[in-house]
Scaffold this motif. Structure first.
Motif, PDB file in Angstrom:
ATOM      1  N   MET A   1       0.852  -1.178   0.000  1.00 27.26           N
ATOM      2  CA  MET A   1       0.000   0.000   0.000  1.00 27.26           C
ATOM      3  C   MET A   1       0.897   1.239   0.000  1.00 27.26           C
ATOM      4  SD  MET A   1      -3.145   1.138   2.464  1.00 27.26           S
ATOM      5  CE  MET A   1      -2.297   1.387   3.977  1.00 27.26           C
ATOM      6  N   GLU A   2       0.597   2.138  -0.891  1.00 31.10           N
ATOM      7  CA  GLU A   2       1.361   3.379  -1.028  1.00 31.10           C
ATOM      8  C   GLU A   2       0.437   4.543  -0.675  1.00 31.10           C
ATOM      9  OE1 GLU A   2       3.169   6.004  -4.694  1.00 31.10           O
ATOM     10  OE2 GLU A   2       3.017   3.843  -4.940  1.00 31.10           O
TER      11      GLU A   2
ATOM     12  N   VAL B   1      -4.555  16.558   0.492  1.00 31.32           N
ATOM     13  CA  VAL B   1      -5.194  15.468  -0.242  1.00 31.32           C
ATOM     14  C   VAL B   1      -4.393  14.201   0.012  1.00 31.32           C
ATOM     15  CG1 VAL B   1      -5.829  14.572  -2.505  1.00 31.32           C
ATOM     16  CG2 VAL B   1      -6.118  16.982  -2.008  1.00 31.32           C
ATOM     17  N   PHE B   2      -5.054  13.227   0.628  1.00 27.40           N
ATOM     18  CA  PHE B   2      -4.442  11.927   0.881  1.00 27.40           C
ATOM     19  C   PHE B   2      -4.773  11.033  -0.301  1.00 27.40           C
ATOM     20  CE2 PHE B   2      -4.826  13.637   5.108  1.00 27.40           C
ATOM     21  CZ  PHE B   2      -3.692  13.175   5.756  1.00 27.40           C
ATOM     22  N   GLU B   3      -3.745  10.450  -0.922  1.00 37.94           N
ATOM     23  CA  GLU B   3      -3.940   9.503  -2.014  1.00 37.94           C
ATOM     24  C   GLU B   3      -3.425   8.153  -1.540  1.00 37.94           C
ATOM     25  OE1 GLU B   3      -2.045  10.886  -5.572  1.00 37.94           O
ATOM     26  OE2 GLU B   3      -2.791  12.913  -5.288  1.00 37.94           O
ATOM     27  N   ARG B   4      -4.262   7.134  -1.663  1.00 35.93           N
ATOM     28  CA  ARG B   4      -3.885   5.791  -1.215  1.00 35.93           C
ATOM     29  C   ARG B   4      -4.040   4.836  -2.391  1.00 35.93           C
ATOM     30  NH1 ARG B   4      -7.461   3.499   3.536  1.00 35.93           N
ATOM     31  NH2 ARG B   4      -8.986   3.459   1.865  1.00 35.93           N
ATOM     32  N   ILE B   5      -2.925   4.179  -2.760  1.00 40.77           N
ATOM     33  CA  ILE B   5      -2.948   3.206  -3.848  1.00 40.77           C
ATOM     34  C   ILE B   5      -2.791   1.831  -3.239  1.00 40.77           C
ATOM     35  CG2 ILE B   5      -1.835   2.384  -5.946  1.00 40.77           C
ATOM     36  CD1 ILE B   5      -0.921   5.255  -6.440  1.00 40.77           C
TER      37      ILE B   5
ATOM     38  N   GLY C   1      -3.455  -1.593  -7.050  1.00 41.09           N
ATOM     39  CA  GLY C   1      -3.665  -0.925  -8.330  1.00 41.09           C
ATOM     40  C   GLY C   1      -4.893  -0.042  -8.370  1.00 41.09           C
ATOM     41  N   LYS C   2      -5.485   0.240  -7.214  1.00 41.30           N
ATOM     42  CA  LYS C   2      -6.674   1.099  -7.155  1.00 41.30           C
ATOM     43  C   LYS C   2      -6.382   2.309  -6.279  1.00 41.30           C
ATOM     44  CE  LYS C   2      -9.913  -2.589  -7.977  1.00 41.30           C
ATOM     45  NZ  LYS C   2     -10.877  -2.244  -8.987  1.00 41.30           N
ATOM     46  N   LEU C   3      -6.871   3.460  -6.710  1.00 42.77           N
ATOM     47  CA  LEU C   3      -6.614   4.728  -6.051  1.00 42.77           C
ATOM     48  C   LEU C   3      -7.828   5.169  -5.250  1.00 42.77           C
ATOM     49  CD1 LEU C   3      -4.773   7.362  -5.877  1.00 42.77           C
ATOM     50  CD2 LEU C   3      -6.158   8.189  -7.768  1.00 42.77           C
ATOM     51  N   SER C   4      -7.611   5.525  -3.977  1.00 42.38           N
ATOM     52  CA  SER C   4      -8.642   6.109  -3.123  1.00 42.38           C
ATOM     53  C   SER C   4      -8.120   7.456  -2.639  1.00 42.38           C
ATOM     54  CB  SER C   4      -8.920   5.227  -1.914  1.00 42.38           C
ATOM     55  OG  SER C   4      -9.351   3.965  -2.321  1.00 42.38           O
ATOM     56  N   VAL C   5      -9.008   8.428  -2.496  1.00 43.49           N
ATOM     57  CA  VAL C   5      -8.602   9.780  -2.164  1.00 43.49           C
ATOM     58  C   VAL C   5      -9.459  10.342  -1.032  1.00 43.49           C
ATOM     59  CG1 VAL C   5      -8.209  12.075  -3.118  1.00 43.49           C
ATOM     60  CG2 VAL C   5      -8.047  10.113  -4.594  1.00 43.49           C
TER      61      VAL C   5
ATOM     62  N   GLY D   1      -3.369   3.442 -13.444  1.00 42.54           N
ATOM     63  CA  GLY D   1      -2.303   2.817 -14.225  1.00 42.54           C
ATOM     64  C   GLY D   1      -1.083   2.568 -13.357  1.00 42.54           C
ATOM     65  N   SER D   2      -0.277   1.579 -13.730  1.00 38.15           N
ATOM     66  CA  SER D   2       0.917   1.279 -12.941  1.00 38.15           C
ATOM     67  C   SER D   2       2.059   2.191 -13.376  1.00 38.15           C
ATOM     68  CB  SER D   2       1.321  -0.186 -13.117  1.00 38.15           C
ATOM     69  OG  SER D   2       1.625  -0.417 -14.474  1.00 38.15           O
ATOM     70  N   ARG D   3       2.844   2.612 -12.423  1.00 37.57           N
ATOM     71  CA  ARG D   3       3.990   3.470 -12.698  1.00 37.57           C
ATOM     72  C   ARG D   3       5.251   2.633 -12.587  1.00 37.57           C
ATOM     73  NH1 ARG D   3       2.706   8.675  -8.882  1.00 37.57           N
ATOM     74  NH2 ARG D   3       0.844   9.365  -9.952  1.00 37.57           N
ATOM     75  N   SER D   4       6.158   2.852 -13.501  1.00 39.73           N
ATOM     76  CA  SER D   4       7.433   2.152 -13.403  1.00 39.73           C
ATOM     77  C   SER D   4       8.448   3.093 -12.765  1.00 39.73           C
ATOM     78  CB  SER D   4       7.905   1.711 -14.786  1.00 39.73           C
ATOM     79  OG  SER D   4       8.063   2.840 -15.622  1.00 39.73           O
ATOM     80  N   ALA D   5       9.167   2.602 -11.777  1.00 43.52           N
ATOM     81  CA  ALA D   5      10.153   3.420 -11.082  1.00 43.52           C
ATOM     82  C   ALA D   5      11.396   3.560 -11.948  1.00 43.52           C
ATOM     83  CB  ALA D   5      10.522   2.778  -9.748  1.00 43.52           C
TER      84      ALA D   5
END
Length: 135
Positions: free
Chosen positions: A1-2, A17-21, A24-28, A62-66
């Motif tokens: 969890m990010e 604004v808190f963003e929680r991934i 693969g799903k985003l909650s705000v 979408g997935s982010r590549s580091a």
């Protein structure tokens, strides 16, 4: 969890604004601070109230590549610091949360209105009966 917190000035208040991934799903979740919060105030808020926050329903992200290159990572970090506000997906999630809250408020206020009407009707009926008994 990010989890990510973005604090910015949205005239006339400071907003977080808190963003929680997660999976693969985003909650705000949006929090209004009022006056500019100090770092220790933000940290204290996170420690005390994080689990009380009402996050929006999850939105596919979408997935982010580091980036492996440290210079590219540094460049991306600098760009994110310059960029104020929140991402498009986050805005969509916040909008969905606002719509859900609006629907809940409508339902609740409608129920209260109907209950009040029923109460007043019952009161009128009782008064009518009281008048009738007094003949």
């Amino acid at each position: 969890m990010e989890t990510k917190l973005t604090v910015y000035f949205d005239d006339p208040f400071w907003v977080g604004v808190f963003e929680r991934i997660e999976d693969g799903k985003l909650s705000v979740c949006k929090v209004t601070f009022g006056a500019e919060p100090k770092d220790y105030e933000v940290w204290e808020f996170v420690l005390k109230h994080y689990y009380e926050l009402k996050f929006s329903s999850a939105v596919e992200t979408g997935s982010r590549s580091a980036a492996d290159n440290p210079k590219r990572r540094q460049r991306n970090a600098r760009k994110q610091l310059e960029h104020s506000g929140v991402g498009t997906k986050s805005q969509q999630a916040l909008q969905m949360q606002l719509e859900q809250n609006k629907q809940e408020r409508k339902v609740k206020s409608r129920e209260q209105k109907l209950a009040e009407e029923e109460r007043l009707f019952a009161l009128k009926q009782q008064k009518k009966k009281e008048k009738h008994k007094g003949r």
